[in-house]
Design a protein around this motif. Structure first.
Motif, mmCIF file in Angstrom:
data_model
loop_
_atom_site.group_PDB
_atom_site.id
_atom_site.type_symbol
_atom_site.label_atom_id
_atom_site.label_comp_id
_atom_site.label_asym_id
_atom_site.label_seq_id
_atom_site.Cartn_x
_atom_site.Cartn_y
_atom_site.Cartn_z
ATOM 1 N N ARG A 172 0.819 -1.212 0.000
ATOM 2 C CA ARG A 172 0.000 0.000 0.000
ATOM 3 C C ARG A 172 0.855 1.265 0.000
ATOM 4 O O ARG A 172 0.336 2.350 0.219
ATOM 5 C CB ARG A 172 -1.020 0.046 1.134
ATOM 6 C CG ARG A 172 -2.217 -0.836 0.920
ATOM 7 C CD ARG A 172 -3.404 -0.433 1.774
ATOM 8 N NE ARG A 172 -3.830 0.926 1.473
ATOM 9 C CZ ARG A 172 -4.582 1.663 2.280
ATOM 10 N NH1 ARG A 172 -4.984 1.172 3.425
ATOM 11 N NH2 ARG A 172 -4.931 2.878 1.947
ATOM 12 N N SER A 220 0.786 -2.319 -4.478
ATOM 13 C CA SER A 220 -0.435 -2.827 -3.858
ATOM 14 C C SER A 220 -0.872 -4.064 -4.622
ATOM 15 O O SER A 220 -0.158 -4.538 -5.503
ATOM 16 C CB SER A 220 -1.501 -1.743 -3.818
ATOM 17 O OG SER A 220 -2.500 -2.105 -2.895
ATOM 18 N N GLU A 257 -8.646 1.050 -0.485
ATOM 19 C CA GLU A 257 -7.284 0.718 -0.053
ATOM 20 C C GLU A 257 -6.342 0.964 -1.207
ATOM 21 O O GLU A 257 -5.899 0.059 -1.898
ATOM 22 C CB GLU A 257 -7.237 -0.708 0.508
ATOM 23 C CG GLU A 257 -8.189 -0.829 1.703
ATOM 24 C CD GLU A 257 -8.007 -2.087 2.539
ATOM 25 O OE1 GLU A 257 -7.077 -2.871 2.274
ATOM 26 O OE2 GLU A 257 -8.808 -2.257 3.478
ATOM 27 N N SER A 290 -2.848 2.831 -3.020
ATOM 28 C CA SER A 290 -1.447 2.984 -2.661
ATOM 29 C C SER A 290 -1.167 4.453 -2.402
ATOM 30 O O SER A 290 -1.747 5.322 -3.049
ATOM 31 C CB SER A 290 -0.558 2.501 -3.799
ATOM 32 O OG SER A 290 -0.385 1.124 -3.681
#
Ligand code: ZN
Ligand code: ZN
Length: 857
Positions: free
Chosen positions: A132, A136, A144, A146
């Motif tokens: 992340r 990712s 979620e 990066s």
């Protein structure tokens, strides 16, 4: 995806070509997750251009198990750009579905791999590739992103629907076309010959005031004007075994599989199979099964029209047998559904009162056909942003509408099946009613069973979009939701509800002419696709804008990151608002700083359209981290309703108005700030710890003591199965519960600082068990000991570091001053938690300092 190219390549970069690496076949044969293998054909291949940068993706390197080395010849570059991704890794949930330490599915902070770049002179650079951050997963969980890296495809502008489909997007929602505005229109006129048996031999045409073209004539026999169709009728088409119905249209836009000559098919959909025989015992919102052989057809036609069915079969509309629920099995053909022509006034009241009350309503006939009030959609549209009518279309299969308690319907003679519900305290009703020739009015009584409102609790949905304030008021009242927070926002170039925001009006309040029991307030959801979303409820004054920053998909292309969630939250609080992190925890990033900085009042458990998913342990695991570190924020429930497939209040907040105070929007905000709340999909709860309510904080001196925990749980909707005590994120007690009512007491030894919450599991008979309700905690400090869980604190720090990295690396910048100011806000939140962690005696390896030489230049 052979040769991915999202535009022309820059001349500033050249693809790096190396010796070593795998063939595509070898990569496909490698030991990867089934999901990644399945997606590999979509992976970049060959000579690609990604975000304008050329790559050669012919010989990928799989970094797994052992070191791999590739070699270049004389590569020199100021920037090297890596086109890389990771497989997914299992989450590691415990038996209760909880995750600890909670790094999220993206596993923020884990080292995915390390790159070592060696130079001709023997020097070496080591680059840890953190999940992340610099990399990712190939299929990320929404929210979620990066922090230091971007996806390989460029964001892009898209066209508005009318620019893609012609200027008909809105018109198409009427689902009708009169078809009498073509480029060349001929008129049909039917003359009834008074002497049908006398032969005709000639037609003479004499000119008048205008030229006329006669293109043709047709002669025939019919009992009435062949151009006049009758009102709507319905039929069930049963297909032969093994044949399925095609919803495809032919070249003239008509259904291919069923059509009428002297008439038109209005709609055709698989027949919903409702449990009509056990209707009273089935549950509210329970989905029908969907037939794979029977199609419910609605049509309008001349009485002598003929159906033309796929395969060349024809059936006269006048010759249909009446539909009988028991028959239809085995054979194929068409059967007519009893017509809905009896006009009936329907009233819904609470028992003991004659005053109609708003409800959610569903009615269907014997064949499962939906019967809508005369002023409601017969075919609700649940597409995103296409229609904000007051309907609920549960998974597109179970159709309902909202009424104010009284409505007019056209019903068939015979049995109809009615469903009426009004939230979690009134017992939902499913009732069979027989309509006969004398029926003109039907009254249905509802029973208020659970007394939570009388005990000072009010309900809220913290997150609704697109409805008008008055539609939201009706839907809220009909769902038993006292407070609907309608959130204006921005979606790329689309602004929604901004005209409804005035920073002062609470719709439904006595000051605004309402009854004060059901309220709607327009706030804003301010959004950033990497840093996160934040809901600003009930603040005063002008709209807090911009409502989105930093580019797609939340904001417009080219918008810089000019404000943080923390900034928006601070403005909202300064103007009397309440700050909620919506659909917690994703996007999972900067709200960590807002929370640590004391700028958040609650975290929202979200349903979207799912009535059966329950409170997600993914959301709870993330919230528990903050509680474990002493940050008390309320749990609230909000739906993020964006279309009619989500009902207002599917998951909702219960908040208790302070004793003796009358209910108002301001008192509701106070209750959320006090954390006297619980979230629920149906069961209602009460909890005290040493007599103190949810959201309390108190201390025990010395080595602690025994806490007296009392609770009660009741439901009239989702049946309960277990009641559990959560202590510091772990299940400490668990008892089986009666489906409708349960209460109990526990003694808990507290020898260290602890938070305590109640969790209720439950499920409908044919659905999996879910977390159906969860309280906000009571926090008990023991002997002055801090609430501090080092593993959790580290994961929170990593989120803040991620947000910083995003500002430093790929986030589009506004001006230098705001960039510096935002950095300071994040650094200060980071420092405060970091210091607390060290004060509590936890030491840890410091992650490499966030040093980004670029921003010093
Ligand atoms: Zn959102
Ligand atoms: Zn939203």
């Amino acid at each position: 995806m052979p040769r991915f190219q999202d535009g022309p390549a820059t001349g500033l970069f050249q693809p790096v070509r190396w010796e070593g690496g795998l063939s595509r076949g070898a990569l496909a044969a490698a030991s990867l997750s089934p999901e990644m293998k399945a997606a590999l054909p979509e992976a970049p291949e060959g000579e690609c251009v990604c975000r304008g940068i050329p790559f050669s993706a012919d010989h990928p390197v799989l970094i797994q198990g052992q070191r791999r080395t590739v070699s270049f010849s004389g590569l020199k570059a100021r920037w090297l750009i890596f086109l890389h991704t990771t497989d997914r890794s299992p989450l590691g949930e415990n038996a209760h579905g909880f995750i600890s330490p909670m790094r999220g599915e993206g596993r923020l902070g884990e080292i995915a791999c390390t790159y070592r770049l060696r130079y001709q002179d023997g020097h070496q650079e080591t680059l840890p590739i953190v999940r992340r951050r610099q990399i990712s997963v190939f299929a990320r969980r929404w929210g979620e992103n990066s922090f230091d890296a971007v996806g390989h495809a460029k964001p892009r502008a898209t066209r508005a629907p009318h620019e893609q489909l012609g200027p008909e997007w809105g018109r198409k929602q009427t689902r009708v076309d009169s078809a009498d505005f073509p480029p060349f229109l001929c008129w049909l006129w039917a003359w009834e010959n008074p002497r049908p048996n006398a032969p005709l031999t000639e037609l003479e045409c004499e000119p008048g005031s205008v030229p006329v073209v006669l293109f043709g004539m047709s002669g025939g026999d019919a009992g009435s004007n062949p151009l006049r169709w009758e009102g709507r009728s319905k039929a069930i088409l049963t297909l032969p075994a093994g044949v399925s119905f095609s919803p495809d249209l032919d070249e003239s836009g008509l259904l291919r599989d069923v059509s009428l000559d002297l008439g038109q098919v209005i709609s055709a959909q698989p027949r919903p199979l409702y449990p009509n025989d056990g209707w009273d015992a089935s549950y509210n919102n329970m989905l029908p099964r969907i037939s794979d052989r029977e199609v419910l057809i609605e049509y309008t036609a001349h009485p002598e029209a003929v159906f033309h069915i796929a395969g060349g079969r024809t059936v006269p509309a006048s010759g249909l047998a009446a539909f009988a629920p028991a028959s239809g099995r085995g054979g194929s053909g068409l059967a007519s559904v009893a017509p809905s022509r009896t006009r009936v006034r329907l009233r819904i009241v609470e028992r003991g009162s004659s005053k109609p009350v708003p409800v959610k309503l569903h009615v269907h006939g014997e064949a499962g056909e939906y019967l809508a009030p005369v002023d409601r959609h017969r075919i609700p549209n649940h597409a995103w942003f296409e229609d904000y009518s007051v309907d609920f279309s549960h998974r597109g299969q179970h159709w309902c509408t909202y009424i104010d308690g009284e409505t007019v319907m056209d019903l068939p003679l015979g049995p109809v099946h009615l469903e009426a519900s009004k939230g979690f305290e009134i017992k939902p009703v499913r009732k069979r009613i027989v309509v006969d020739g004398s029926t003109s009015e039907i009254t249905v009584e509802l029973d208020r069973v659970l007394p939570w409102r009388a005990r000072g609790w009010v309900t809220a949905d913290t997150h609704v979009h697109f409805l008008s304030p008055v539609s939201a008021l009706l839907e809220g009242a009909a769902e038993g939701v006292n407070v609907v927070n309608l959130l204006a926002s921005q979606w790329g170039e689309l602004m929604t509800n901004v005209g409804d925001f005035d920073g002062k009006t609470t719709w439904g309040s006595r000051e605004a002419g309402g009854d004060g029991e059901h309220l709607v307030r327009v706030g804003t959801e301010n959004r950033q696709h990497v840093l996160g979303h934040i809901s600003l409820l009930g603040y005063e004054g002008r709209i807090i804008a911009p409502m989105t920053t930093g580019g797609p998909d939340e904001s417009a292309l080219g918008d810089p990151v000019g404000a943080l969630l923390s900034d928006w939250a601070e403005q909202c609080k300064a103007r009397g608002g309440v700050v909620i992190v919506p659909h917690f925890p994703n996007p999972r990033a900067e709200h960590a700083a807002a929370l640590v900085g004391g700028r958040v009042d609650g975290v929202e458990m979200t349903a979207w359209g799912n009535l059966y998913g329950g409170i997600d342990p993914y959301s709870l695991s993330d919230w528990y981290r903050y509680l474990n570190c002493g940050y008390l924020v309320a749990a609230v429930g909000g739906t993020d309703k964006m279309s009619s497939d989500t009902a207002v209040g599917t998951v909702r907040t219960y908040a208790r108005i302070q004793h003796g105070k009358p209910f108002s929007y301001d008192e509701w905000k106070e209750a959320v700030r006090r954390c006297e709340t619980f979230v629920t999909y149906g069961p209602l709860i009460e909890l005290t710890v040493d007599g103190k309510p949810m959201g309390s904080r108190f201390s025990l001196s010395g080595s602690g003591g025994t806490l007296d925990i009392e609770w009660r749980a009741q439901s009239v909707t989702v049946p309960m199965s277990r009641v559990e005590l959560v202590v510091n994120g772990e299940i400490r007690e668990s008892v089986a519960a009666d489906p409708w009512t349960a209460e109990g007491r526990w003694q808990l030894k507290a020898d260290r600082s602890s938070w305590v919450a109640l969790l209720v599991r439950g499920h409908y008979p044919d659905q999996p068990e879910i977390v159906a309700a969860h309280s906000s905690p009571v926090m008990v400090q023991v002997g002055g000991g801090a609430f501090m869980a080092a593993a959790d604190a580290l994961t929170i720090l990593e989120q803040i570091e991620g947000a910083l990295a995003y500002l430093d690396t790929v986030g589009t910048r506004a001006d230098t001053a705001s960039y510096r100011r935002m950095r300071m806000v994040l650094e200060s939140a980071h420092r405060s938690l970091h210091n607390r962690m060290h004060q509590a005696g936890h030491y840890h390896e410091h992650t490499p300092p966030a040093d980004h030489p670029e921003h010093h230049r």
